[in-house]
Design a protein around this motif. Structure first.
Motif, mmCIF file in Angstrom:
data_model
loop_
_atom_site.group_PDB
_atom_site.id
_atom_site.type_symbol
_atom_site.label_atom_id
_atom_site.label_comp_id
_atom_site.label_asym_id
_atom_site.label_seq_id
_atom_site.Cartn_x
_atom_site.Cartn_y
_atom_site.Cartn_z
ATOM 1 N N ILE A 1 47.570 37.188 46.066
ATOM 2 C CA ILE A 1 46.119 37.018 46.172
ATOM 3 C C ILE A 1 45.422 37.573 44.936
ATOM 4 N N TYR A 2 45.709 38.827 44.618
ATOM 5 C CA TYR A 2 45.019 39.482 43.504
ATOM 6 C C TYR A 2 45.166 38.721 42.193
ATOM 7 N N SER A 3 46.326 38.155 41.927
ATOM 8 C CA SER A 3 46.585 37.512 40.640
ATOM 9 C C SER A 3 45.691 36.313 40.373
ATOM 10 N N TYR A 4 45.136 35.740 41.450
ATOM 11 C CA TYR A 4 44.400 34.489 41.282
ATOM 12 C C TYR A 4 42.903 34.610 41.500
ATOM 13 N N ILE A 5 42.401 35.819 41.727
ATOM 14 C CA ILE A 5 40.957 35.996 41.864
ATOM 15 C C ILE A 5 40.477 36.938 40.780
ATOM 16 N N SER A 6 39.254 36.710 40.312
ATOM 17 C CA SER A 6 38.802 37.354 39.089
ATOM 18 C C SER A 6 38.112 38.694 39.285
ATOM 19 N N GLY A 7 37.457 38.897 40.416
ATOM 20 C CA GLY A 7 36.551 40.023 40.517
ATOM 21 C C GLY A 7 37.105 41.386 40.861
ATOM 22 N N PRO A 8 37.898 41.527 41.923
ATOM 23 C CA PRO A 8 38.214 42.864 42.441
ATOM 24 C C PRO A 8 39.025 43.715 41.476
ATOM 25 N N PRO A 9 38.849 45.034 41.531
ATOM 26 C CA PRO A 9 39.675 45.934 40.717
ATOM 27 C C PRO A 9 41.085 46.033 41.286
ATOM 28 N N PHE A 10 41.982 46.542 40.470
ATOM 29 C CA PHE A 10 43.348 46.774 40.934
ATOM 30 C C PHE A 10 43.817 48.127 40.396
#
Length: 223
Positions: free
Chosen positions: A54-63
Protein backbone atom coordinates in the motif's frame (compact mmCIF):
# COMPACT_ATOMS: atom_id res chain seq x y z
CA UNK A 1 -3.64 31.28 20.93
CA UNK A 2 -5.70 32.28 23.93
CA UNK A 3 -7.76 29.84 25.97
CA UNK A 4 -10.90 31.46 24.60
CA UNK A 5 -9.70 30.82 21.04
CA UNK A 6 -8.79 27.22 21.91
CA UNK A 7 -12.23 26.64 23.42
CA UNK A 8 -13.87 28.15 20.34
CA UNK A 9 -11.82 25.89 18.04
CA UNK A 10 -12.79 22.84 20.09
CA UNK A 11 -16.47 23.75 19.89
CA UNK A 12 -16.24 24.16 16.12
CA UNK A 13 -14.40 20.86 15.78
CA UNK A 14 -17.04 19.03 17.80
CA UNK A 15 -19.76 20.56 15.62
CA UNK A 16 -18.05 19.47 12.40
CA UNK A 17 -17.18 16.05 13.80
CA UNK A 18 -20.82 15.39 14.69
CA UNK A 19 -21.87 16.20 11.11
CA UNK A 20 -19.03 14.14 9.66
CA UNK A 21 -19.57 11.07 11.81
CA UNK A 22 -23.32 11.03 11.14
CA UNK A 23 -22.90 11.04 7.34
CA UNK A 24 -24.87 8.56 5.32
CA UNK A 25 -23.51 5.03 4.92
CA UNK A 26 -23.52 3.41 1.48
CA UNK A 27 -23.37 -0.29 0.61
CA UNK A 28 -20.97 -1.45 -2.12
CA UNK A 29 -21.80 -5.15 -1.71
CA UNK A 30 -24.08 -7.04 0.69
CA UNK A 31 -21.21 -6.98 3.23
CA UNK A 32 -18.97 -4.02 2.27
CA UNK A 33 -19.92 -0.48 3.28
CA UNK A 34 -18.64 3.06 2.69
CA UNK A 35 -18.70 5.12 5.90
CA UNK A 36 -16.89 8.07 7.50
CA UNK A 37 -13.49 7.50 9.09
CA UNK A 38 -13.80 7.46 12.89
CA UNK A 39 -11.28 7.98 15.73
CA UNK A 40 -11.66 4.31 16.65
CA UNK A 41 -10.12 3.37 13.26
CA UNK A 42 -6.63 4.50 14.28
CA UNK A 43 -5.30 1.09 15.22
CA UNK A 44 -6.48 -0.43 11.94
CA UNK A 45 -5.10 2.40 9.81
CA UNK A 46 -1.51 2.22 11.10
CA UNK A 47 -0.59 -1.33 9.95
CA UNK A 48 -2.15 -0.79 6.52
CA UNK A 49 -0.11 2.33 5.76
CA UNK A 50 3.07 0.55 6.78
CA UNK A 51 2.44 -2.28 4.31
CA UNK A 52 4.75 -2.06 1.25
CA UNK A 53 1.86 -3.17 -0.98
CA UNK A 54 0.00 0.00 0.00
CA UNK A 55 2.60 2.54 1.10
CA UNK A 56 4.72 2.15 -2.04
CA UNK A 57 1.92 3.33 -4.30
CA UNK A 58 0.49 6.33 -2.44
CA UNK A 59 2.21 9.68 -2.30
CA UNK A 60 1.18 11.42 0.88
CA UNK A 61 1.66 9.52 4.15
CA UNK A 62 4.98 9.47 6.03
CA UNK A 63 6.89 6.26 6.60
CA UNK A 64 6.96 4.70 9.07
CA UNK A 65 3.35 5.59 9.70
CA UNK A 66 2.77 6.14 13.43
CA UNK A 67 -0.35 6.21 15.63
CA UNK A 68 0.14 9.97 15.97
CA UNK A 69 0.01 10.27 12.16
CA UNK A 70 -3.26 8.34 12.10
CA UNK A 71 -4.72 10.48 14.90
CA UNK A 72 -3.83 13.70 13.07
CA UNK A 73 -5.20 12.46 9.75
CA UNK A 74 -8.47 11.18 11.20
CA UNK A 75 -8.92 14.39 13.21
CA UNK A 76 -8.61 16.36 9.98
CA UNK A 77 -11.46 14.55 8.19
CA UNK A 78 -14.27 16.79 9.55
CA UNK A 79 -12.54 19.75 7.88
CA UNK A 80 -12.77 18.03 4.49
CA UNK A 81 -16.45 17.78 3.70
CA UNK A 82 -18.78 19.16 1.05
CA UNK A 83 -20.98 22.13 1.91
CA UNK A 84 -23.72 19.62 2.67
CA UNK A 85 -21.59 17.76 5.19
CA UNK A 86 -20.60 14.74 3.10
CA UNK A 87 -17.08 13.49 3.89
CA UNK A 88 -14.64 13.59 0.98
CA UNK A 89 -12.72 10.63 2.44
CA UNK A 90 -14.63 7.43 3.12
CA UNK A 91 -13.56 4.28 4.88
CA UNK A 92 -14.32 0.98 3.15
CA UNK A 93 -15.49 -1.50 5.81
CA UNK A 94 -16.15 -5.21 5.90
CA UNK A 95 -19.33 -5.29 7.97
CA UNK A 96 -19.22 -9.10 8.09
CA UNK A 97 -16.06 -8.62 10.17
CA UNK A 98 -17.49 -6.13 12.62
CA UNK A 99 -16.94 -3.06 10.44
CA UNK A 100 -13.22 -3.71 9.98
CA UNK A 101 -11.58 -0.97 7.84
CA UNK A 102 -10.18 -2.49 4.65
CA UNK A 103 -9.54 0.56 2.48
CA UNK A 104 -10.08 4.22 1.75
CA UNK A 105 -11.38 6.35 -1.11
CA UNK A 106 -11.13 10.12 -1.51
CA UNK A 107 -12.58 12.57 -4.02
CA UNK A 108 -11.98 16.29 -4.31
CA UNK A 109 -14.41 19.19 -4.02
CA UNK A 110 -12.04 21.61 -5.76
CA UNK A 111 -13.27 23.89 -8.51
CA UNK A 112 -13.03 22.57 -12.07
CA UNK A 113 -10.64 25.47 -12.65
CA UNK A 114 -8.13 23.89 -10.25
CA UNK A 115 -7.23 20.67 -12.04
CA UNK A 116 -3.61 20.82 -10.89
CA UNK A 117 -4.56 20.57 -7.22
CA UNK A 118 -7.53 18.31 -7.86
CA UNK A 119 -7.44 14.58 -7.37
CA UNK A 120 -8.81 11.23 -6.31
CA UNK A 121 -7.08 8.80 -3.98
CA UNK A 122 -7.66 5.26 -2.79
CA UNK A 123 -6.12 2.11 -1.38
CA UNK A 124 -7.46 -1.33 -0.52
CA UNK A 125 -6.22 -4.19 1.64
CA UNK A 126 -4.48 -6.73 -0.66
CA UNK A 127 -6.73 -9.55 0.55
CA UNK A 128 -9.71 -7.78 -1.06
CA UNK A 129 -8.09 -7.13 -4.45
CA UNK A 130 -9.65 -8.57 -7.58
CA UNK A 131 -13.26 -8.32 -6.35
CA UNK A 132 -14.23 -5.03 -8.04
CA UNK A 133 -14.61 -3.31 -4.66
CA UNK A 134 -12.27 -0.40 -5.36
CA UNK A 135 -13.69 0.30 -8.80
CA UNK A 136 -17.24 0.45 -7.46
CA UNK A 137 -16.20 2.58 -4.50
CA UNK A 138 -14.54 5.13 -6.77
CA UNK A 139 -17.44 5.15 -9.24
CA UNK A 140 -20.00 5.60 -6.46
CA UNK A 141 -18.06 8.42 -4.79
CA UNK A 142 -17.61 10.20 -8.11
CA UNK A 143 -21.29 9.80 -8.96
CA UNK A 144 -22.81 10.75 -5.62
CA UNK A 145 -20.28 13.27 -4.28
CA UNK A 146 -18.17 14.80 -7.06
CA UNK A 147 -20.73 14.89 -9.85
CA UNK A 148 -24.15 15.13 -8.18
CA UNK A 149 -23.39 17.00 -4.97
CA UNK A 150 -20.38 19.16 -5.83
CA UNK A 151 -21.25 19.56 -9.51
CA UNK A 152 -17.77 18.75 -10.82
CA UNK A 153 -17.31 17.96 -14.50
CA UNK A 154 -13.51 17.79 -14.59
CA UNK A 155 -11.54 15.55 -12.23
CA UNK A 156 -7.85 14.62 -12.08
CA UNK A 157 -6.22 11.43 -10.85
CA UNK A 158 -2.62 10.21 -10.62
CA UNK A 159 -0.86 6.85 -10.47
CA UNK A 160 2.82 5.98 -10.34
CA UNK A 161 4.00 4.78 -13.74
CA UNK A 162 3.83 0.99 -13.66
CA UNK A 163 0.97 0.85 -11.17
CA UNK A 164 -1.39 -0.62 -13.71
CA UNK A 165 -3.97 -1.73 -11.16
CA UNK A 166 -4.54 1.86 -10.02
CA UNK A 167 -4.57 3.19 -13.56
CA UNK A 168 -7.10 0.58 -14.66
CA UNK A 169 -9.32 1.40 -11.68
CA UNK A 170 -9.52 5.00 -12.86
CA UNK A 171 -9.95 4.02 -16.50
CA UNK A 172 -12.92 1.81 -15.55
CA UNK A 173 -14.42 4.92 -13.92
CA UNK A 174 -14.01 6.86 -17.19
CA UNK A 175 -10.63 8.52 -16.71
CA UNK A 176 -8.29 8.90 -19.69
CA UNK A 177 -4.49 8.99 -19.47
CA UNK A 178 -2.78 12.12 -20.83
CA UNK A 179 0.83 11.15 -21.69
CA UNK A 180 1.80 14.78 -22.22
CA UNK A 181 0.85 15.52 -18.59
CA UNK A 182 3.09 12.84 -17.07
CA UNK A 183 4.78 14.35 -14.04
CA UNK A 184 7.22 13.55 -11.25
CA UNK A 185 6.27 12.67 -7.67
CA UNK A 186 8.89 13.01 -4.94
CA UNK A 187 8.65 10.11 -2.50
CA UNK A 188 11.32 9.23 0.07
CA UNK A 189 13.66 11.60 -1.74
CA UNK A 190 13.25 9.75 -5.02
CA UNK A 191 11.71 11.00 -8.26
CA UNK A 192 8.86 8.73 -9.41
CA UNK A 193 7.32 9.17 -12.90
CA UNK A 194 3.58 9.60 -12.46
CA UNK A 195 0.70 9.28 -14.89
CA UNK A 196 -1.93 12.01 -14.99
CA UNK A 197 -5.46 10.89 -15.86
CA UNK A 198 -8.54 13.05 -16.22
CA UNK A 199 -12.27 12.53 -16.28
CA UNK A 200 -13.88 15.28 -18.35
CA UNK A 201 -17.65 15.08 -18.69
CA UNK A 202 -20.01 16.81 -21.10
CA UNK A 203 -23.76 16.86 -20.52
CA UNK A 204 -24.06 14.14 -23.16
CA UNK A 205 -21.51 12.06 -21.24
CA UNK A 206 -23.56 12.49 -18.06
CA UNK A 207 -26.72 11.30 -19.79
CA UNK A 208 -24.95 8.19 -21.08
CA UNK A 209 -22.89 7.44 -17.96
CA UNK A 210 -23.62 4.16 -16.21
CA UNK A 211 -25.61 4.61 -13.01
CA UNK A 212 -23.95 2.86 -10.08
CA UNK A 213 -26.54 1.29 -7.79
CA UNK A 214 -25.94 0.71 -4.11
CA UNK A 215 -26.15 -2.90 -2.96
CA UNK A 216 -28.76 -4.35 -0.64
CA UNK A 217 -27.06 -5.42 2.61
CA UNK A 218 -27.42 -8.83 4.16
CA UNK A 219 -30.41 -8.67 6.53
CA UNK A 220 -28.19 -9.83 9.37
CA UNK A 221 -26.01 -6.71 8.97
CA UNK A 222 -28.83 -4.19 9.11
CA UNK A 223 -29.22 -2.67 12.54
Amino acid sequence: MTQEEIDSDNVEYERLAAIHNAARRRWLTPTIQLTPWLPSDRDALVPYLNMPEIYSYISGPPFPYLPSDADAWIRGRPYEMTKNGTPLSHCIRDMAKGGKPIGSVYVSADSDDNLEGDGVGYWLSPEYHGQGIMTKALKLMLQEVSIKEVGKRKITGHAHVGNWASRRTMEKAGFVNYPELETITIKDGKEIPTWTLRLILTEEDLNQREVVEEAAPLPSLVQ
